[in-house]
Design a protein around this motif. Structure first.
Motif, PDB file in Angstrom:
ATOM      1  N   ARG A 242      44.171  51.387  -1.207  1.00  0.00           N
ATOM      2  CA  ARG A 242      44.680  50.229  -1.957  1.00  0.00           C
ATOM      3  C   ARG A 242      45.503  49.314  -1.044  1.00  0.00           C
ATOM      4  N   ARG A 243      46.373  49.903  -0.264  1.00  0.00           N
ATOM      5  CA  ARG A 243      47.216  49.103   0.624  1.00  0.00           C
ATOM      6  C   ARG A 243      46.386  48.404   1.698  1.00  0.00           C
ATOM      7  N   THR A 244      45.398  49.117   2.231  1.00  0.00           N
ATOM      8  CA  THR A 244      44.529  48.506   3.237  1.00  0.00           C
ATOM      9  C   THR A 244      43.761  47.332   2.641  1.00  0.00           C
ATOM     10  N   ILE A 245      43.224  47.521   1.449  1.00  0.00           N
ATOM     11  CA  ILE A 245      42.458  46.461   0.790  1.00  0.00           C
ATOM     12  C   ILE A 245      43.327  45.236   0.534  1.00  0.00           C
ATOM     13  N   LEU A 246      44.508  45.451  -0.031  1.00  0.00           N
ATOM     14  CA  LEU A 246      45.385  44.334  -0.362  1.00  0.00           C
ATOM     15  C   LEU A 246      45.889  43.626   0.891  1.00  0.00           C
TER      16      LEU A 246
END
Length: 285
Positions: A242-246
């Motif tokens: 999630r953090r990588t995507i955002l």
């Protein structure tokens, strides 16, 4: 005896080149004038728009299979200031009002409240920056900047025209996942931003889930299996993914890099980050 001053009330007739006596041949003079006026009539000259009111959008708006990237903005007035002051307490509403007031058109499409939400966030940032420059000029003054290197406080003037902008190579973003496979997303629009911030009591994590639910197109696992994106799929992603995507979604978003602005402190030579937001650009409102 003095000579009486004589005026030559004659001019060349455009029809045949002969002179027409205005006093002696009134009909001929009238016809000649009408002929001259007819010859000079035509399409009025095009009045160019001020260069500081035109902006090229980094992504653009698609209408009838045509990509529109030229936008026109205008200088804000006192009436606009009053309208913005009434919504200043609501940052999202202020942004929407600012765009509606200051944007004239996208291509040949009028910039209405039905059109502006479909623009990518980076395009909206480009419009906000252009409206600011059309209203206050290119330079922005900062009276108190604290140097993160030497601790001194100094004043500086920043040229908004130096803010870099980037375009996205594709309308979709592919992000590799930690355990293989990838996530396919589209870039968020103004409508996505409005949905994400609709609940003022929501946490940042809930905001992120709303954004992923709207922008996540699909997940492809390491074997190639495709799972359409949804709210549940977005919530089911690992925290690292999630953090990588955002992070990648924000970093690759087309538009002016407002948050990456930096200036040099001449006294010590250090580079000081000076990130800008919409509130910073219109801090005088």
């Amino acid at each position: 005896m003095t000579d009486e001053m004589q005026y030559d009330w004659t001019f060349d007739s455009p029809a045949g080149g002969r002179q027409v006596d205005v006093l002696g041949d009134t009909q001929g003079a009238t016809a000649a004038v009408q002929s001259l006026l007819a010859d000079s009539a035509g399409e009025p000259p095009a009045i160019p728009r001020p260069a500081d009111c035109l902006v090229t959008l980094p992504a653009g708006l698609v209408r009838d299979d045509v990509l529109l990237t030229e936008a026109e903005v205008r200088e804000l007035t006192g009436t606009d200031e009053e309208a913005l002051a009434r919504v200043r307490a609501n940052p999202l509403r202020m942004l929407e009002t600012l765009l509606e007031l200051g944007t004239v058109r996208i291509g040949d499409v009028p910039a209405t409240s039905d059109v502006l939400p479909h623009l990518l966030l980076g395009d909206r940032d480009a419009l906000v920056l252009a409206i600011r420059r059309a209203t206050f000029g290119d330079e922005m003054e900062f009276s108190e900047i604290t140097c993160t290197h030497c601790g001194d406080t100094f004043a500086a003037t920043v040229s908004l025209g130096t803010i870099e902008s980037q375009t996205a190579p594709s309308s979709r973003l592919t992000v590799p996942l930690r355990k293989g496979g990838c996530a396919i997303l589209r870039y968020p629009t103004g409508a996505d931003q409005a949905a994400m911030l609709a609940d003022a009591k929501a946490t940042n994590a809930e905001h992120n889930s709303t954004l992923l639910a709207r922008c996540l197109i699909e997940i492809r696992d390491a074997e190639g299996k495709v799972t359409p994106g949804s709210a549940d799929i977005g919530k089911g992603l690992g925290l690292a993914d999630r953090r990588t995507i955002l992070t990648q979604l924000a970093a690759s978003q087309p538009g002016p890099r407002l948050l990456e602005l930096a200036i040099e402190h001449e006294e010590c030579g250090g580079e000081i980050p000076l990130p800008l937001s919409v509130a910073d650009l219109f801090r005088d409102f």
